[in-house]
Design an enzyme around this catalytic site. Structure first.
Site, PDB file in Angstrom:
ATOM      1  N   CYS A  47       0.843  -1.199   0.000  1.00 59.07           N
ATOM      2  CA  CYS A  47       0.000   0.000   0.000  1.00 59.07           C
ATOM      3  C   CYS A  47       0.878   1.248   0.000  1.00 59.07           C
ATOM      4  CB  CYS A  47      -0.978  -0.016   1.168  1.00 59.07           C
ATOM      5  SG  CYS A  47      -0.196  -0.408   2.755  1.00 59.07           S
ATOM      6  N   ARG A  48       0.639   2.167   0.952  1.00 61.15           N
ATOM      7  CA  ARG A  48       1.341   3.462   0.875  1.00 61.15           C
ATOM      8  C   ARG A  48       2.703   3.441   1.543  1.00 61.15           C
ATOM      9  NH1 ARG A  48      -4.223   6.393   2.311  1.00 61.15           N
ATOM     10  NH2 ARG A  48      -5.006   6.717   0.199  1.00 61.15           N
TER      11      ARG A  48
END
Lengths: 223, 223
Positions: free
Chosen positions: A178-179
């Site tokens: 993800c981030r």
DNA sequence: CATTCAATCTGGTGATTGTTAGATTGAATC
DNA sequence: GATTCAATCTAACAATCACCAGATTGAATG
């Protein structure tokens, strides 16, 4: 700020950058912007703060020249003013992780189970993805995937994941990202996938960490 | 600071590092410490601030775990808590230089004459120094030289330089360096050397910048 | 022209910070 | 034990900052 170009004048300018990195909220905004350009509204929603507060923090970041803006009708899009800003964020986070035990502990508690974390190094994961031995999925919103993603990764936003399980080969090993290390989306993705019978793990890397280690980032230029 | 390990808790910890980088004085102390460990007294003298203020700033840096201390009799020696801290300082300074025009301008005005600056890249300078084509001199105080210096460099502290000119081969090309781009010592050294008829230039690198680019640092372990 | 809505600006409050100056600690030395 | 001196602690001040809430700008839309 002093006017003469004496010595402390130089440090004062560097301190401007430091100041803009001294607020948790601003760091969160910076990390969000490292995923791609966003409007103030999007940022305030994703960072879960009032839009007026987000605007104030973004103003501070803009005055430190870490972010730039672009007007598009009613919307104003913010973006990092260069790839070195994302690199700075990674360096800052890694230094914090290295020296602040509390942070390392908190991060360790975030991963739901130890075997959820893929321990493979980046290069060999890249190779496996290339050969189709693992399916790398990007669980961020599609817009962030389009702004830049890991090579061979497939966009599978977390909130569409459950509906789109059929798109994944049932017997494949799935690796989600993800981030970055502070983001919980890949954790939730792994939990969901395991519930549904998949073999799934996560990596803590986001695109910033991936790029910071010198590896390539793919972009979808659908202009 | 929040207690639960929620998301903002993570950013708050990174912001602790950011906060400690938000004061010009603290950045100056950090750069001085990047030259080697020093006592509070030395730091307050070299940064030209009251010792009590230096102590307060060092406390902040210690609480962010960027520096560590060692007691030696009446003196307390401060040092960076790792090489990554020096790297962080370099990254922060370079990001500031990249995005803040005012800083770039002020830096450009610091070099007395354009031809004073050695434009050679690090590797070829290293090679020339190795072959004896140039004499690289370290004009920082001897203690800083001993804590780590460029390969093939000779210690020539600025305040001893005039007395020790005879140590330099008269026909050699001299390249001086000091603490880094913000330090004026190498400039003054070049000015002095040129007045005395030497062919002299400076580089803006200090040991941090040199090490950050992956090149080796030599140490004199005279324990 | 009035409305809508993203974004910024303004004023205000409580908390934090940088700096100064005086008092205190703590290890060495006479 | 008294003295010296590096270093820290404490209290106090002005300045700055984060956050909130109301008012305003400015581009799009009807």
């Amino acid at each position: 700020m002093t006017i003469n170009p004496n010595k402390s004048y130089l440090y004062e300018h560097v301190a401007r950058i430091g100041k803009s990195l001294s607020s948790p909220k601003r760091l969160e905004l910076l990390e969000l912007l490292a995923q791609g350009e966003k409007t103030v509204e999007t940022l305030s929603t994703q960072a879960d703060i009032d839009m007026r507060l987000a605007s104030a923090h973004l103003k501070a970041l803009r005055e430190a020249r870490l972010v730039e803006t672009r007007r598009d009708g009613k919307y104003i899009h913010y973006r990092l003013s260069g790839p070195d800003v994302a690199q700075l964020w990674v360096t800052l986070r890694e230094t914090a992780e290295e020296h602040l035990v509390e942070l390392r502990l908190a991060l360790a508690q975030m991963v739901s189970a130890p075997d959820c974390l893929c321990t493979e190094d980046r290069e060999s994961l890249l190779l496996k993805a290339q050969q189709g031995d693992v399916v790398v999925i990007d669980v961020r919103p599609a817009a962030e995937f389009n702004a830049g993603h890991l090579p061979f990764a497939r966009s599978m936003p977390l909130d569409e994941l459950e509906q789109r399980l059929a798109d994944l080969p049932a017997d494949s090993h799935v690796v989600a990202y993800c981030r970055g290390p502070f983001c919980v989306m890949s954790d939730e993705a792994v939990k969901l996938l395991r519930d549904k019978g998949f073999s799934a793990q996560k990596i803590t890397d986001g695109v910033c960490e991936w790029a910071a280690s010198g590896l390539p980032i793919e972009m979808d230029n659908l202009k």
